[in-house]
Design an enzyme around this catalytic site. Structure first.
Site, PDB file in Angstrom:
ATOM      1  N   CYS A 137     -74.670  63.445  32.753  1.00 32.41           N
ATOM      2  CA  CYS A 137     -75.617  62.835  31.883  1.00 32.41           C
ATOM      3  C   CYS A 137     -76.806  62.555  32.121  1.00 32.41           C
ATOM      4  CB  CYS A 137     -74.627  61.206  31.885  1.00 32.41           C
ATOM      5  SG  CYS A 137     -75.464  60.149  30.469  1.00 32.41           S
ATOM      6  N   CYS A 140     -78.196  58.844  31.638  1.00 32.82           N
ATOM      7  CA  CYS A 140     -77.777  58.075  32.626  1.00 32.82           C
ATOM      8  C   CYS A 140     -78.457  58.197  33.813  1.00 32.82           C
ATOM      9  CB  CYS A 140     -76.002  58.057  33.070  1.00 32.82           C
ATOM     10  SG  CYS A 140     -75.035  58.338  31.833  1.00 32.82           S
ATOM     11  N   ASP A 141     -78.803  59.407  34.431  1.00 37.89           N
ATOM     12  CA  ASP A 141     -79.186  59.790  35.695  1.00 37.89           C
ATOM     13  C   ASP A 141     -80.764  60.216  35.738  1.00 37.89           C
ATOM     14  OD1 ASP A 141     -76.856  58.828  36.813  1.00 37.89           O
ATOM     15  OD2 ASP A 141     -75.743  60.670  36.461  1.00 37.89           O
TER      16      ASP A 141
END
Length: 330
Positions: A137, A140-141
């Site tokens: 993701c 997300c990261d």
């Protein structure tokens, strides 16, 4: 001996959507039962640092966040059961669900929050470095790779979108694709090929993810092989993003609920209502666009509120007898 459980609201799945639904359902005095499934906490249990969940100024750990959500759900009155639902019958009300243990769950309403899983390459080294430089993701990261070089594996819309997103953080993004053309939309293809931060390596596959083990696990590069020439080379990168698709955990519901072509549960617009009245779906099991913990939690809240409203409208009349369910159109 198997046990029969009776509840106004059964929640299947224990990620942010499931736990949030449980909190709201319990506070509405629906006395919910939550059956956790194989991976309590969902994808956040394999996410180490979380910096984008509202309310936490400092970095938190994904498993810790899910433990807190579970504790909150239990504290307000949710019965949390570690089991796996293996059969569902939505053909009559109340609904009946059977678990691997043999226990039966009879419920007036059901909230499905079984989530989705990122597809992985299946490499031992990939699993070793998950959460330590390997991610499924980018949104997300990606923030963790500011000023670093990363690579992204895939060639569909998700890979193209995530490559463009990663250019906001990384100094260079290398796309590695097994074919000689992208499968994604042309407008995304054009944006990617025109972006000076993105390099594309065609006809290639990642054979191994390499990295350091001390002082902590960290990715330092990938070994790739050209599928036409068989040539191998090592690409130095600090992060590896796998974007080859997601699989919703909906095998259990095939033939029971309306699903789209990719297997995601279909719901009414701006709602968690499925095509079976009294059955709701929340989180990544129905959302293939955002796939964030905070959006899943929001949908869990929606599902509980909609379940509460549905129960109020039907006066809990389903305790006395079984009836044919109403199939919702649209």
């Amino acid at each position: 001996m198997p046990t029969t459980h009776r509840t106004k609201t059964l929640i299947i799945g224990a990620g942010p959507a499931g736990y949030t639904a449980a909190v709201y359902a319990a506070r509405a005095n629906l006395k919910p039962i939550l059956v956790q499934g194989m991976t309590p906490g969902g994808q956040l249990t394999i996410t180490t640092d979380v910096e984008n969940y509202p309310g936490f100024a400092e970095t938190i750990q994904g498993p810790w966040l899910m433990e807190q959500m579970q504790a909150q759900a239990a504290k307000v009155g949710t019965e949390v059961i570690f089991d796996v639902i293996s059969e569902v019958d939505f053909s009559k009300q109340p609904f009946t669900c059977k678990a691997d243990s043999g226990d039966l769950f009879i419920a007036d309403t059901v909230i499905i929050a079984t989530g989705a899983q990122a597809r992985w390459l299946g490499l031992p080294s990939e699993k070793k470095f998950q959460g330590y430089g390997v991610s499924g993701c980018a949104t997300c990261d990606g923030f963790f790779f500011r000023g670093k070089e990363v690579c992204i594996i895939g060639g569909g819309n998700t890979a193209l979108e995530e490559a463009l997103y990663l250019t906001n953080h990384a100094t260079k993004v290398t796309m590695i694709h097994r074919r000689d053309a992208f499968r994604g939309e042309k407008i995304l293809h054009d944006r990617v090929t025109k972006n000076p931060k993105i390099e594309i390596i065609w006809d290639s596959a990642v054979e191994e993810i390499i990295g350091d083990e001390s002082p902590t696990l960290s990715v330092t590069g990938v070994k790739i092989r050209n599928l036409k020439t068989n040539q191998q080379k090592t690409l130095p990168v600090a992060g590896v993003f796998v974007a080859i698709g997601h699989d919703p955990a909906t095998k259990l519901f095939k033939g029971k609920l309306a699903l789209d072509e990719a297997g995601y549960i279909l719901t009414k617009p701006d709602s968690t209502t499925t095509n079976i009245a009294g059955v709701f779906a929340a989180g990544d099991v129905k959302d293939k666009i955002y796939r964030q913990a905070v959006t899943a939690a929001g949908m869990g809240c929606m599902a509980a509120l909609e379940a509460e409203k549905w129960l109020a409208e039907h006066g809990h009349a389903h305790d006395a007898q079984l009836s044919t369910p109403h199939v919702v159109n649209g």
